[in-house]
Design a protein around this motif. Structure first.
Motif, PDB file in Angstrom:
ATOM      1  N   LYS A 152       0.844  -1.193   0.000  1.00 44.91           N
ATOM      2  CA  LYS A 152       0.000   0.000   0.000  1.00 44.91           C
ATOM      3  C   LYS A 152       0.882   1.246   0.000  1.00 44.91           C
ATOM      4  CE  LYS A 152      -2.096   1.282   3.774  1.00 44.91           C
ATOM      5  NZ  LYS A 152      -2.949   1.340   4.970  1.00 44.91           N
ATOM      6  N   THR A 153       0.281   2.363  -0.368  1.00 46.88           N
ATOM      7  CA  THR A 153       1.019   3.626  -0.390  1.00 46.88           C
ATOM      8  C   THR A 153       1.209   4.150   1.037  1.00 46.88           C
ATOM      9  OG1 THR A 153      -0.998   4.948  -0.590  1.00 46.88           O
ATOM     10  CG2 THR A 153       0.040   4.207  -2.638  1.00 46.88           C
ATOM     11  N   HIS A 154       2.194   5.037   1.197  1.00 53.53           N
ATOM     12  CA  HIS A 154       2.472   5.602   2.506  1.00 53.53           C
ATOM     13  C   HIS A 154       3.336   6.846   2.325  1.00 53.53           C
ATOM     14  CE1 HIS A 154       6.698   4.264   2.471  1.00 53.53           C
ATOM     15  NE2 HIS A 154       6.233   3.220   1.807  1.00 53.53           N
ATOM     16  N   ALA A 155       3.601   7.542   3.429  1.00 50.17           N
ATOM     17  CA  ALA A 155       4.418   8.759   3.377  1.00 50.17           C
ATOM     18  C   ALA A 155       5.663   8.635   4.242  1.00 50.17           C
ATOM     19  CB  ALA A 155       3.586   9.961   3.815  1.00 50.17           C
ATOM     20  N   GLU A 156       6.100   7.408   4.504  1.00 51.96           N
ATOM     21  CA  GLU A 156       7.332   7.205   5.259  1.00 51.96           C
ATOM     22  C   GLU A 156       8.527   7.616   4.391  1.00 51.96           C
ATOM     23  OE1 GLU A 156       7.685   6.436   8.372  1.00 51.96           O
ATOM     24  OE2 GLU A 156       5.539   6.185   8.709  1.00 51.96           O
ATOM     25  N   PRO A 157       9.648   7.989   5.013  1.00 49.25           N
ATOM     26  CA  PRO A 157      10.795   8.436   4.217  1.00 49.25           C
ATOM     27  C   PRO A 157      11.366   7.359   3.308  1.00 49.25           C
ATOM     28  CG  PRO A 157      11.355   8.246   6.562  1.00 49.25           C
ATOM     29  CD  PRO A 157       9.875   8.133   6.458  1.00 49.25           C
ATOM     30  N   ILE A 187       6.351  16.209  -1.443  1.00 51.56           N
ATOM     31  CA  ILE A 187       5.952  15.157  -0.506  1.00 51.56           C
ATOM     32  C   ILE A 187       4.435  15.140  -0.326  1.00 51.56           C
ATOM     33  CG2 ILE A 187       6.120  14.479   1.934  1.00 51.56           C
ATOM     34  CD1 ILE A 187       9.017  15.453   1.868  1.00 51.56           C
ATOM     35  N   ALA A 188       3.782  16.259  -0.634  1.00 46.21           N
ATOM     36  CA  ALA A 188       2.319  16.320  -0.541  1.00 46.21           C
ATOM     37  C   ALA A 188       1.645  15.398  -1.557  1.00 46.21           C
ATOM     38  CB  ALA A 188       1.847  17.756  -0.761  1.00 46.21           C
ATOM     39  N   ASP A 189       2.407  14.931  -2.564  1.00 47.19           N
ATOM     40  CA  ASP A 189       1.855  14.014  -3.559  1.00 47.19           C
ATOM     41  C   ASP A 189       1.793  12.579  -3.045  1.00 47.19           C
ATOM     42  OD1 ASP A 189       1.428  15.981  -5.459  1.00 47.19           O
ATOM     43  OD2 ASP A 189       3.445  15.806  -6.283  1.00 47.19           O
ATOM     44  N   GLY A 248      15.031  18.557  -1.357  1.00 45.91           N
ATOM     45  CA  GLY A 248      14.740  18.868   0.043  1.00 45.91           C
ATOM     46  C   GLY A 248      14.902  17.710   0.997  1.00 45.91           C
ATOM     47  N   GLY A 249      15.462  16.601   0.510  1.00 46.37           N
ATOM     48  CA  GLY A 249      15.695  15.459   1.390  1.00 46.37           C
ATOM     49  C   GLY A 249      14.468  14.598   1.594  1.00 46.37           C
ATOM     50  N   LEU A 250      14.588  13.665   2.525  1.00 44.80           N
ATOM     51  CA  LEU A 250      13.536  12.679   2.760  1.00 44.80           C
ATOM     52  C   LEU A 250      12.344  13.283   3.498  1.00 44.80           C
ATOM     53  CD1 LEU A 250      15.712   9.663   3.958  1.00 44.80           C
ATOM     54  CD2 LEU A 250      14.776  10.040   1.672  1.00 44.80           C
ATOM     55  N   ALA A 251      11.217  12.627   3.337  1.00 43.61           N
ATOM     56  CA  ALA A 251      10.029  13.011   4.112  1.00 43.61           C
ATOM     57  C   ALA A 251      10.300  12.729   5.587  1.00 43.61           C
ATOM     58  CB  ALA A 251       8.815  12.202   3.638  1.00 43.61           C
ATOM     59  N   PRO A 252       9.701  13.493   6.483  1.00 42.15           N
ATOM     60  CA  PRO A 252       9.891  13.220   7.915  1.00 42.15           C
ATOM     61  C   PRO A 252       9.247  11.894   8.298  1.00 42.15           C
ATOM     62  CG  PRO A 252       8.200  14.890   7.579  1.00 42.15           C
ATOM     63  CD  PRO A 252       8.835  14.661   6.244  1.00 42.15           C
ATOM     64  N   ALA A 253       9.906  11.167   9.179  1.00 45.09           N
ATOM     65  CA  ALA A 253       9.362   9.885   9.631  1.00 45.09           C
ATOM     66  C   ALA A 253       8.130  10.122  10.492  1.00 45.09           C
ATOM     67  CB  ALA A 253      10.417   9.124  10.422  1.00 45.09           C
ATOM     68  N   LYS A 254       7.165   9.243  10.356  1.00 49.87           N
ATOM     69  CA  LYS A 254       5.949   9.339  11.156  1.00 49.87           C
ATOM     70  C   LYS A 254       6.195   8.739  12.535  1.00 49.87           C
ATOM     71  CE  LYS A 254       3.563  10.951   7.672  1.00 49.87           C
ATOM     72  NZ  LYS A 254       3.086  12.329   7.641  1.00 49.87           N
ATOM     73  N   ALA A 255       5.741   9.414  13.557  1.00 54.92           N
ATOM     74  CA  ALA A 255       5.886   8.888  14.913  1.00 54.92           C
ATOM     75  C   ALA A 255       4.957   7.707  15.104  1.00 54.92           C
ATOM     76  CB  ALA A 255       5.571   9.976  15.935  1.00 54.92           C
ATOM     77  N   ALA A 256       5.448   6.688  15.786  1.00 51.08           N
ATOM     78  CA  ALA A 256       4.616   5.519  16.071  1.00 51.08           C
ATOM     79  C   ALA A 256       3.512   5.914  17.046  1.00 51.08           C
ATOM     80  CB  ALA A 256       5.458   4.404  16.669  1.00 51.08           C
ATOM     81  N   PRO A 257       2.295   5.389  16.848  1.00 46.21           N
ATOM     82  CA  PRO A 257       1.208   5.737  17.768  1.00 46.21           C
ATOM     83  C   PRO A 257       1.505   5.260  19.184  1.00 46.21           C
ATOM     84  CG  PRO A 257       0.586   3.907  16.329  1.00 46.21           C
ATOM     85  CD  PRO A 257       1.878   4.439  15.812  1.00 46.21           C
ATOM     86  N   ALA A 258       1.179   6.064  20.151  1.00 51.76           N
ATOM     87  CA  ALA A 258       1.426   5.700  21.545  1.00 51.76           C
ATOM     88  C   ALA A 258       0.473   4.593  21.982  1.00 51.76           C
ATOM     89  CB  ALA A 258       1.249   6.929  22.430  1.00 51.76           C
ATOM     90  N   LEU A 259       0.988   3.675  22.790  1.00 51.60           N
ATOM     91  CA  LEU A 259       0.156   2.605  23.313  1.00 51.60           C
ATOM     92  C   LEU A 259      -0.643   3.110  24.505  1.00 51.60           C
ATOM     93  CD1 LEU A 259       2.681  -0.394  23.309  1.00 51.60           C
ATOM     94  CD2 LEU A 259       0.835   0.016  21.681  1.00 51.60           C
ATOM     95  N   ASN A 260      -1.927   2.771  24.549  1.00 55.07           N
ATOM     96  CA  ASN A 260      -2.678   3.100  25.751  1.00 55.07           C
ATOM     97  C   ASN A 260      -2.454   2.012  26.801  1.00 55.07           C
ATOM     98  OD1 ASN A 260      -4.444   0.926  25.200  1.00 55.07           O
ATOM     99  ND2 ASN A 260      -5.716   2.243  23.887  1.00 55.07           N
ATOM    100  N   SER A 261      -3.002   2.185  27.943  1.00 52.86           N
ATOM    101  CA  SER A 261      -2.726   1.247  29.035  1.00 52.86           C
ATOM    102  C   SER A 261      -3.173  -0.164  28.697  1.00 52.86           C
ATOM    103  CB  SER A 261      -3.417   1.727  30.315  1.00 52.86           C
ATOM    104  OG  SER A 261      -4.809   1.855  30.110  1.00 52.86           O
ATOM    105  N   LYS A 262      -4.280  -0.306  27.992  1.00 51.08           N
ATOM    106  CA  LYS A 262      -4.797  -1.620  27.645  1.00 51.08           C
ATOM    107  C   LYS A 262      -3.854  -2.301  26.653  1.00 51.08           C
ATOM    108  CE  LYS A 262      -9.166  -2.073  27.309  1.00 51.08           C
ATOM    109  NZ  LYS A 262     -10.573  -2.020  26.856  1.00 51.08           N
TER     110      LYS A 262
END
Length: 270
Positions: A152-157, A187-189, A248-262
Motif C-alpha cells: 500500500k502507499t504511505h508517506a514514510e521516508p 511530498i504532498a503528492d 529537500g531530502g527525505l520526508a519526515p518519519a511518522k511517529a509511532a502511535p502511543a500505546l494506551n494502558s490496555k
C-alpha cells in the motif's frame, strides 16, 4: 490560480481521462475479436493510454535507466501514490498487480482486466491465493509482473516491510528481479490515506504540473527469495535517498502511535 481555477482544470482533465479510457477499453475489446496476437497488442494500447494519462495530467517525468525487454522479469518498486501504476506503465510492459476495487471502475476496470492486470483483495485469503497463482502462471508463461511489495502507499521516508510472496515465485522459477523507484518532488503528492481516494485523485487532476523521477536498477538474479528481497529493498532505499538529495531530502518519519494502558498490558502479557 484560484481554487475555482484549479477545480475547472481538474474537471477539464477528467473529461479527457474518461475519453482516453473509453478509447483504450474499446481498443482492447476489439483486439479480442481480431486474428492477431492479443497480449502484445493489448500491452501497446495500455502503454499508449498510460502515456496519455501522464500527458493530460502534465506529469514531468525524469527517467533514469531503462526497463529491460529481452525476457520476462519481476519488476518491484516503492509505492508513493495511487498514480504510481499509470506513470510506471507508460515506460514498462508488464502485468501489474492492483487493488481489487479497480475492477469495478467503469471501462477502466474491464479494460485493465483484458490487458492482463491482476487484481487482489488483500482482505480475502481466497483472493490472495488466486493472485499468487495468477502471478506464478503469468511468470511461467514468459510474461513480466510489476508489483509494489509494500502492499500500500504511505508517506514514510523510505520503504516499509516488503511482502515476500512474489520473490518466492521469482526464485522458484528463476525469474530475474528488477527494482525501480518512483519519487515525487512534492511530498504532498504521497498518499498516506489521510484523504479519501477520490480527494487524492482530484488533487492530482487539479495540479498545474507534477514532477516525478523514475529510476531503474540493475537486474538481480538468484534462487534465494530472501536475498532477492533484501537486495531489491536495499537498492530502492538507497536510490530514494539519491533521488531526493536536491528535492529537500527525505520526508519526515511518522511517529509511532502511543500505546494506551490496555495495549501495554496486552503487550506485556503476550
Amino acid at each position: 490560480m484560484s481554487i475555482r481555477g484549479n477545480k475547472i482544470r481538474g474537471y477539464f482533465r477528467l473529461v479527457f481521462i474518461v475519453l482516453a479510457t473509453i478509447w483504450a477499453f474499446l481498443s482492447v475489446f476489439f483486439i479480442g475479436i481480431l486474428p492477431v496476437k492479443r497480449y502484445p497488442w493489448r500491452l501497446r494500447v495500455r502503454k499508449i493510454w498510460s502515456k496519455l494519462f501522464v500527458f493530460i495530467l502534465n506529469y514531468k517525468v525524469e527517467v533514469r535507466g531503462s526497463f529491460p525487454k529481452d525476457r520476462n522479469y519481476l519488476f518491484v518498486g516503492n509505492h508513493r501514490s495511487s498514480m504510481d501504476p499509470f506513470v510506471c506503465l507508460a515506460y514498462l510492459e508488464a502485468n501489474p498487480v492492483s487493488r481489487a476495487d479497480v475492477r469495478n471502475y467503469p471501462f477502466l476496470g474491464k479494460g485493465a482486466e483484458l490487458s492482463g492486470i491482476i487484481f487482489v483483495d488483500k482482505e480475502s485469503r481466497t483472493s490472495r491465493t488466486a493472485t499468487k497463482e495468477a502471478i506464478h502462471k503469468a511468470l511461467g508463461e514468459g510474461k513480466s509482473i510489476m508489483i509494489y511489495p509494500e502492499g500500500k502507499t504511505h508517506a514514510e521516508p523510505l520503504t516499509t516491510t516488503f511482502q515476500k510472496g512474489s520473490f518466492d515465485m521469482a526464485a522458484d522459477l528463476g525469474i530475474p528481479v528488477v527494482p525501480f523507484v518512483i519519487e515525487y518532488k512534492s511530498i504532498a503528492d504521497y498518499w498516506d490515506h489521510t484523504d479519501t481516494m477520490g480527494v487524492h485523485y482530484f488533487k492530482n487532476l487539479a495540479k498545474p504540473r507534477t514532477y516525478v523521477r523514475l529510476s531503474v536498477g540493475q537486474v538481480i538474479q538468484g534462487d534465494n527469495a530472501f536475498s532477492l528481497l533484501r537486495q531489491s529493498q536495499q537498492w530502492i532505499n538507497e536510490e530514494i535517498v539519491r533521488l531526493r538529495e536536491d528535492w529537500g531530502g527525505l520526508a519526515p518519519a511518522k511517529a509511532a502511535p502511543a500505546l494506551n494502558s490496555k495495549d501495554t498490558e496486552s503487550a506485556e502479557q503476550g
